[in-house]
Design a protein around this motif. Structure first.
Motif, PDB file in Angstrom:
ATOM      1  N   ARG A 183      62.002  25.516  40.207  1.00 33.62           N
ATOM      2  CA  ARG A 183      60.714  25.182  41.093  1.00 33.62           C
ATOM      3  C   ARG A 183      59.787  24.179  40.584  1.00 33.62           C
TER       4      ARG A 183
ATOM      5  N   LEU B  91      56.511  36.130  34.116  1.00 29.29           N
ATOM      6  CA  LEU B  91      57.443  35.477  35.072  1.00 29.29           C
ATOM      7  C   LEU B  91      58.244  36.284  35.941  1.00 29.29           C
TER       8      LEU B  91
ATOM      9  N   LEU C  56      65.159  33.610  34.453  1.00 33.73           N
ATOM     10  CA  LEU C  56      63.709  33.522  35.097  1.00 33.73           C
ATOM     11  C   LEU C  56      63.246  32.056  34.741  1.00 33.73           C
TER      12      LEU C  56
ATOM     13  N   TYR D  39      49.855  23.977  52.214  1.00 35.19           N
ATOM     14  CA  TYR D  39      50.556  25.101  52.679  1.00 35.19           C
ATOM     15  C   TYR D  39      50.247  26.037  53.523  1.00 35.19           C
TER      16      TYR D  39
ATOM     17  N   GLY E 285      58.536  29.356  47.371  1.00 43.00           N
ATOM     18  CA  GLY E 285      57.713  29.754  45.986  1.00 43.00           C
ATOM     19  C   GLY E 285      57.671  27.981  45.464  1.00 43.00           C
ATOM     20  N   VAL E 286      57.855  27.064  46.310  1.00 42.88           N
ATOM     21  CA  VAL E 286      57.814  25.740  45.667  1.00 42.88           C
ATOM     22  C   VAL E 286      56.579  25.253  46.024  1.00 42.88           C
ATOM     23  N   TYR E 287      55.601  25.128  45.077  1.00 43.23           N
ATOM     24  CA  TYR E 287      54.182  24.458  45.405  1.00 43.23           C
ATOM     25  C   TYR E 287      53.872  23.633  44.397  1.00 43.23           C
ATOM     26  N   SER E 288      53.495  22.344  45.107  1.00 41.35           N
ATOM     27  CA  SER E 288      52.867  21.361  44.172  1.00 41.35           C
ATOM     28  C   SER E 288      51.036  21.468  44.617  1.00 41.35           C
TER      29      SER E 288
ATOM     30  N   GLN F  86      58.656  35.952  39.814  1.00 41.97           N
ATOM     31  CA  GLN F  86      59.759  35.768  40.636  1.00 41.97           C
ATOM     32  C   GLN F  86      59.974  36.877  41.768  1.00 41.97           C
TER      33      GLN F  86
ATOM     34  N   ARG G 260      61.333  20.984  41.666  1.00 41.83           N
ATOM     35  CA  ARG G 260      61.163  20.570  43.025  1.00 41.83           C
ATOM     36  C   ARG G 260      59.492  20.383  43.473  1.00 41.83           C
ATOM     37  N   ALA G 261      58.661  21.084  43.148  1.00 42.95           N
ATOM     38  CA  ALA G 261      57.185  20.936  42.960  1.00 42.95           C
ATOM     39  C   ALA G 261      57.035  19.439  42.579  1.00 42.95           C
TER      40      ALA G 261
ATOM     41  N   LEU H 257      54.992  12.769  47.972  1.00 37.10           N
ATOM     42  CA  LEU H 257      53.476  12.891  48.525  1.00 37.10           C
ATOM     43  C   LEU H 257      52.854  11.542  48.167  1.00 37.10           C
TER      44      LEU H 257
ATOM     45  N   VAL I 224      49.062  19.219  44.853  1.00 35.21           N
ATOM     46  CA  VAL I 224      48.442  18.194  45.872  1.00 35.21           C
ATOM     47  C   VAL I 224      49.159  18.325  47.302  1.00 35.21           C
ATOM     48  N   GLY I 225      49.988  19.378  47.377  1.00 32.86           N
ATOM     49  CA  GLY I 225      50.713  19.701  48.759  1.00 32.86           C
ATOM     50  C   GLY I 225      49.526  20.369  49.753  1.00 32.86           C
TER      51      GLY I 225
ATOM     52  N   LYS J 254      64.967  29.548  37.059  1.00 33.10           N
ATOM     53  CA  LYS J 254      64.442  29.648  38.298  1.00 33.10           C
ATOM     54  C   LYS J 254      62.949  28.738  38.388  1.00 33.10           C
ATOM     55  N   ALA J 255      62.204  29.232  37.378  1.00 38.08           N
ATOM     56  CA  ALA J 255      60.781  28.704  37.271  1.00 38.08           C
ATOM     57  C   ALA J 255      60.897  27.082  36.993  1.00 38.08           C
TER      58      ALA J 255
ATOM     59  N   GLU K 163      58.379  17.095  45.189  1.00 38.05           N
ATOM     60  CA  GLU K 163      57.427  16.868  46.266  1.00 38.05           C
ATOM     61  C   GLU K 163      55.985  16.255  46.060  1.00 38.05           C
ATOM     62  N   ALA K 164      55.573  16.603  44.882  1.00 37.25           N
ATOM     63  CA  ALA K 164      54.327  15.840  44.774  1.00 37.25           C
ATOM     64  C   ALA K 164      54.497  14.280  44.715  1.00 37.25           C
TER      65      ALA K 164
END
Lengths: 178, 425
Positions: free
Chosen positions: B12, A19, B5, A43, A35-38, A23, B15-16, B23, A40-41, B8-9, B19-20
């Protein structure tokens, strides 16, 4: 670029390097989404390049190698998530089906997706030429994916770049079954 | 450090996930709208065949499975499914199958109840089904049948007309032949009549000449007797004189009769030519009257009266003299001891009329019609000399001069003879 590429990449980095490295990459690259990724998105592919580049810097591994490894790993995800596309008899027929069947199906779901072109020509029982074409110039990722596919079909392959144009926009790959 | 860590993970991840989810929502809304649009299109598209006044159907599996049908198609399917219509259903299915097999458009007609329906089968290759459209051609068929009947009637009529024409031709030919035959016969008759006429003329002429010879002999012998009687004494001479006078008188009559017969013969045989010229009728008649006036022993004269504006007339003077003389002679002959006879000359615009009027014994009414017949003498003139040919000859003469004579009379009061001539320009 589809979100799944990003999420899977970060997962691999997390599994292999922990991790903290994840980070560190997020902190030190100026990413559009922080760093926020889904999965289904969608980018910017530039962010992908940034992250791979940063990792290469941190771990002192060349980018092509990193992409190779990621490609092989990514294929596992894909084959798991889309069993429908895996209903081929062998590696070569599978590779042929990418352009002909798989990518058109993907476009149905994601009409805005920019997919690389994979024109194929089977030379013989053991030899095939696959032409990768994409503005993203990520032929190395493609090579990794092909290796992953070979493993899935229990084949051993040797992949050789036999042509290159426009700094990697078009790359001819010779695939030999061994 | 580790906890930070992970925090934060985790952050994230949250938030992901959010977002999903958003969507997902967006995609759901899109899907809903697309569905709605699709539904509308489907409904509208569906409506279209529903609005079609004819049947619209879709079949798969070589025509055995009905995929879609509008209400008119349903009616047809229902009809075909009736137990009595099994044969029709088989035919229908086989026709669809044919189109399926050959992959070509195909058309066939079928009787559905009272109507003749035309089926258009259209294969739709990419999707492996066939569309069937119908049209009601009952009216077209009825018109075709009527047209056929009319054509047949027309042909029959043409045939009748042809037959009639043929018959007509034959009749015309026959009639023409008959006419030609008649013409031939007529010509023969005319020829024969002409021959007869000539025969009669020559007979009459011969006969009268033959008669003249013995008559002349009798006359001369009578004169001879008279001469011989001169030498006899007075009484015998007187008696001889009476006898020879009578003989001479009778010969005279016979001669006159001969002459008249000859003339009449010539007239009726058409042997007298017409030679017309312009004459002053008043002067002409006056001259003729003068001749007659001179020989009247009792002093009677033919009075001449004219009326109308005078003009010269075109007549044959010789023929006119002959015919008018006869009338003048009769007028004097049959009115002895009575008033003067009259000649009235009337000039009119389109005709001129000569009228000879006497105040004599008249003619019996019932004998007026026979007056102009040859040898006819009325029953009241047996005492007065005459051949009976005068008027018939006069009539012929007048008619050759293109005049028409008529007679009127009252017994005891007198007779009027009128001759009308058309004025020739």
């Amino acid at each position: 670029m589809k979100g799944v590429v990003f999420t899977e990449f970060l997962e691999l980095v997390e599994n292999e390097f922990g991790l903290e490295i994840v980070q560190k990459i997020i902190d030190e690259c100026e990413l559009e989404t922080d760093g926020v990724y889904s999965s289904v998105g969608t980018y910017s592919h530039k962010d992908m390049f940034k992250m791979v580049g940063k990792l290469s810097e941190i771990k002192d591994i060349p980018v092509p190698t990193l992409l190779n490894i990621y490609g092989e790993y990514f294929f596992k995800t894909l084959s798991r998530d889309y069993p429908k596309f895996m209903e081929q008899d062998n590696l070569f027929s599978f590779l042929e089906s990418i352009e002909r069947y798989i990518h058109p199906e993907v476009l149905k779901l994601y009409p805005e997706a920019e997919l690389p072109g994979f024109e194929s020509e089977i030379k013989s029982k053991n030899e095939m030429i696959l032409e990768y074409s994409s503005s993203r110039k990520m032929a190395d990722l493609a090579v990794g994916l092909i290796k992953g596919a070979a493993r899935y079909f229990n084949e051993e392959v040797e992949i050789e770049k036999v042509a290159e144009t426009n700094e990697g926009e078009k790359v001819g790959l010779k695939i030999l079954l061994i | 450090m580790d906890i930070e860590l992970y925090k934060k993970a985790l952050d994230r991840e949250k938030r992901a996930r959010k977002e999903a989810e958003s969507l997902l929502e967006k995609k759901s809304l899109e899907l809903y709208n697309t569905n709605k649009q699709l539904q509308e299109v489907i409904t509208n598209t569906n409506l279209f065949p529903e609005e079609n006044p004819n049947a619209v159907m879709r079949f798969s599996a070589h025509g055995r499975v009905l995929m879609y049908s509008n209400k008119h198609g349903d009616a047809i399917i229902k009809f075909l499914n009736q137990p009595l219509r099994k044969k029709l259903k088989v035919y229908f299915t086989s026709e669809l199958g044919y189109s399926f097999e050959k992959g070509v458009k195909h058309q066939f007609d079928m009787q559905i109840g009272k109507n003749t329906i035309r089926f258009d089968v259209v294969p739709f290759q990419p999707f492996d089904y066939i569309n069937v459209y119908t049209a009601d051609i009952t009216d077209i068929k009825a018109t075709e049948v009527r047209l056929q009947k009319l054509t047949e009637s027309l042909k029959e009529a043409q045939q009748v007309s042809e037959n009639f024409n043929k018959k007509l031709e034959i009749e015309v030919t026959e009639r023409t032949k008959e006419l030609l035959d008649s013409e031939m016969k007529l010509k023969k008759s005319l020829l024969k009549e002409k021959e007869l006429g000539e025969l009669k003329t020559s007979f009459v002429s011969t006969a009268s000449h033959q008669f003249r010879t013995p008559l002349a002999a009798i006359q001369s012998n009578s004169e001879l007797l008279q001469i011989i009687a001169e030498s006899l004494h007075e009484e015998t001479r007187k008696r001889f004189g009476k006898i020879t006078t009578r003989i001479t008188s009778e010969i005279g009559k016979m001669t006159e009769l001969m002459d008249d017969v000859l003339i009449l013969g010539k007239l009726t045989a058409g042997k007298v030519d017409l030679k017309q010229q312009y004459i002053n009728l008043v002067d002409f008649c006056s001259e003729l009257a003068k001749d007659f006036n001179e020989i009247q022993s009792d002093g009677r004269i033919m009075k001449i009266v004219t009326n109308g504006k005078q003009y010269d007339v075109k007549l044959d003077p010789k023929l006119l003299t002959n015919s008018l003389s006869n009338l003048f002679s009769n007028a004097f002959k049959y009115s002895v001891g009575k008033n003067n006879p009259e000649l009235i000359i009337s000039f009119q615009s389109k005709e001129f009329v000569l009228t000879v009027k006497d105040y004599g014994i008249g003619i019996p009414k019932d004998e007026l019609t026979k007056l102009f017949q040859p040898f006819f003498r009325a029953n009241n003139v047996t005492e007065i000399k005459g051949t009976g040919l005068g008027l018939s000859i006069a009539k012929e003469y007048f008619e050759i001069n293109k005049g028409v004579i008529t007679a009127k009379s009252i017994i005891g009061e007198g007779s009027t003879f009128e001759i009308k001539f058309t004025r020739q320009k």
